[in-house]
Enzyme design. Structure first.
Site, PDB file in Angstrom:
ATOM      1  CB  SER A  16      -0.974  -0.002   1.175  1.00 49.50           C
ATOM      2  OG  SER A  16      -0.319   0.207   2.394  1.00 49.50           O
ATOM      3  CG  ASN A  17       3.494   2.775   2.960  1.00 50.38           C
ATOM      4  OD1 ASN A  17       3.232   3.956   3.157  1.00 50.38           O
ATOM      5  ND2 ASN A  17       3.304   1.830   3.890  1.00 50.38           N
ATOM      6  NE  ARG A  93      16.857 -10.401   2.917  1.00 48.55           N
ATOM      7  CZ  ARG A  93      17.298 -11.650   2.952  1.00 48.55           C
ATOM      8  NH1 ARG A  93      16.457 -12.653   2.850  1.00 48.55           N
ATOM      9  NH2 ARG A  93      18.582 -11.916   3.080  1.00 48.55           N
ATOM     10  CG  HIS A 111       9.278   1.857  12.152  1.00 46.11           C
ATOM     11  ND1 HIS A 111       9.506   0.504  11.999  1.00 46.11           N
ATOM     12  CD2 HIS A 111       8.938   2.053  13.445  1.00 46.11           C
ATOM     13  CE1 HIS A 111       9.316  -0.083  13.173  1.00 46.11           C
ATOM     14  NE2 HIS A 111       8.975   0.824  14.070  1.00 46.11           N
ATOM     15  CG  ASP A 147      13.032   0.124  12.099  1.00 44.81           C
ATOM     16  OD1 ASP A 147      13.053   0.202  10.874  1.00 44.81           O
ATOM     17  OD2 ASP A 147      12.468  -0.799  12.713  1.00 44.81           O
ATOM     18  CD  GLU A 176       2.683   3.004   7.720  1.00 42.61           C
ATOM     19  OE1 GLU A 176       3.381   2.538   6.812  1.00 42.61           O
ATOM     20  OE2 GLU A 176       2.193   2.292   8.627  1.00 42.61           O
TER      21      GLU A 176
HETATM   22  C1  GAR Z   1       3.749  -0.605   6.736  1.00 42.78           C
HETATM   23  O1  GAR Z   1       2.932  -0.403   7.859  1.00 42.78           O
HETATM   24  C2  GAR Z   1       5.161  -0.182   7.036  1.00 42.78           C
HETATM   25  O2  GAR Z   1       5.258   0.936   7.862  1.00 42.78           O
HETATM   26  C3  GAR Z   1       5.673  -1.413   7.744  1.00 42.78           C
HETATM   27  O3  GAR Z   1       5.164  -2.486   6.992  1.00 42.78           O
HETATM   28  C4  GAR Z   1       3.911  -2.098   6.448  1.00 42.78           C
HETATM   29  C5  GAR Z   1       3.927  -2.389   4.970  1.00 42.78           C
HETATM   30  O4  GAR Z   1       2.657  -2.166   4.436  1.00 42.78           O
HETATM   31  N1  GAR Z   1       7.110  -1.458   7.800  1.00 42.78           N
HETATM   32  C6  GAR Z   1       7.781  -1.918   8.847  1.00 42.78           C
HETATM   33  O5  GAR Z   1       7.247  -2.378   9.830  1.00 42.78           O
HETATM   34  C7  GAR Z   1       9.286  -1.831   8.709  1.00 42.78           C
HETATM   35  N2  GAR Z   1       9.927  -1.977   9.984  1.00 42.78           N
HETATM   36  P1  GAR Z   1       2.466  -2.005   2.881  1.00 42.78           P
HETATM   37  O6  GAR Z   1       3.121  -3.250   2.247  1.00 42.78           O
HETATM   38  O7  GAR Z   1       0.982  -1.986   2.679  1.00 42.78           O
HETATM   39  O8  GAR Z   1       3.142  -0.742   2.442  1.00 42.78           O
END
Ligand code: GAR
Length: 202
Positions: A16-17, A93, A111, A147, A176
């Site tokens: 989604s990001n 990773r 994050h 992080d 986000e």
């Molecule tokens: C998001 O919430 C991002 O902040 C998190 O994984 C999710 C990915 O969602 N990242 C972490 O936790 C990294 N430490 P997405 O695949 O829908 O973008």
């Protein structure tokens, strides 16, 4: 017209990001194009989100490979795509110091917590279980820690009494999708420098 900055997005899951970044690029809000999406999981739904948008994808599974070998393949794919920036978007990773040194100050991560609180996995649940009253998300430059790199932008959300970690995670995710495109726009369009660990926009 000015040439668009090329960005590689690394992800492991939903994507989604990636969608938020790609849509902001398509709307002209970030003067960039997503030139490549790489996943360490061949079945990541985020790869489909990229394909739907005509973005080239590469699945580079980590399983069965030594970390150096896996990273060598990822670096080769990024360099072949001639991207200037690397955006981590749910990439589960940890990158080695050698990988990070390859793209100095050009790797960004999002994050789902207000760093330096709750780094690592399952950050939304960590924050919820701790009982914080405010949480949010952090966009930061990536360094060799987990992080731990310099913070570019944070957005906050309230934590409500009747929240579950899932409802909190959903509230954070909305932010986000604003924070990541905003941070990339700032990094690409404004003059900035590092003062210690502080990212200063001129
Ligand atoms: C998001 O919430 C991002 O902040 C998190 O994984 C999710 C990915 O969602 N990242 C972490 O936790 C990294 N430490 P997405 O695949 O829908 O973008």
């Amino acid at each position: 017209m000015e040439e668009l900055t090329r960005i590689a997005v690394l992800l492991s899951g939903r994507g989604s990001n990636l969608v938020a970044l790609a849509d902001a690029c398509a709307r002209g809000e970030i003067p960039a194009e997503i030139a490549l999406v790489i996943s360490n999981r061949a079945d990541a739904p985020g790869l489909d989100r990229a394909r739907e948008r005509g973005i080239p994808v590469a699945a580079i599974p980590g399983k069965g490979l030594a970390r150096e070998e896996h990273e060598r393949l990822v670096v080769a794919a990024i360099e072949a795509a001639k991207t200037r920036w690397v955006c981590l978007a749910g990439y589960m990773r940890l990158l080695s110091p050698a990988f990070i040194a390859r793209f100095p100050r050009r790797i960004v991560n999002i994050h789902p917590a207000l760093l330096p609180s709750f780094p690592g996995l399952d950050a939304q649940r960590q924050a919820w279980a701790h009982g914080v009253k405010v949480s949010g998300c952090t966009v930061h430059l990536v360094d060799a820690g987990c992080d731990s790199g310099p913070i570019v932008l944070q957005r906050t959300v309230p934590v409500l009494d009747d929240d579950t970690s899932e409802t909190l995670a959903a509230r954070i995710l909305e932010q986000e999708h604003i924070a990541y495109p905003t941070a990339m726009r700032m990094l690409l369009t404004r003059a900035w420098r590092l003062d210690g660990r502080r990212v200063i926009f001129e």
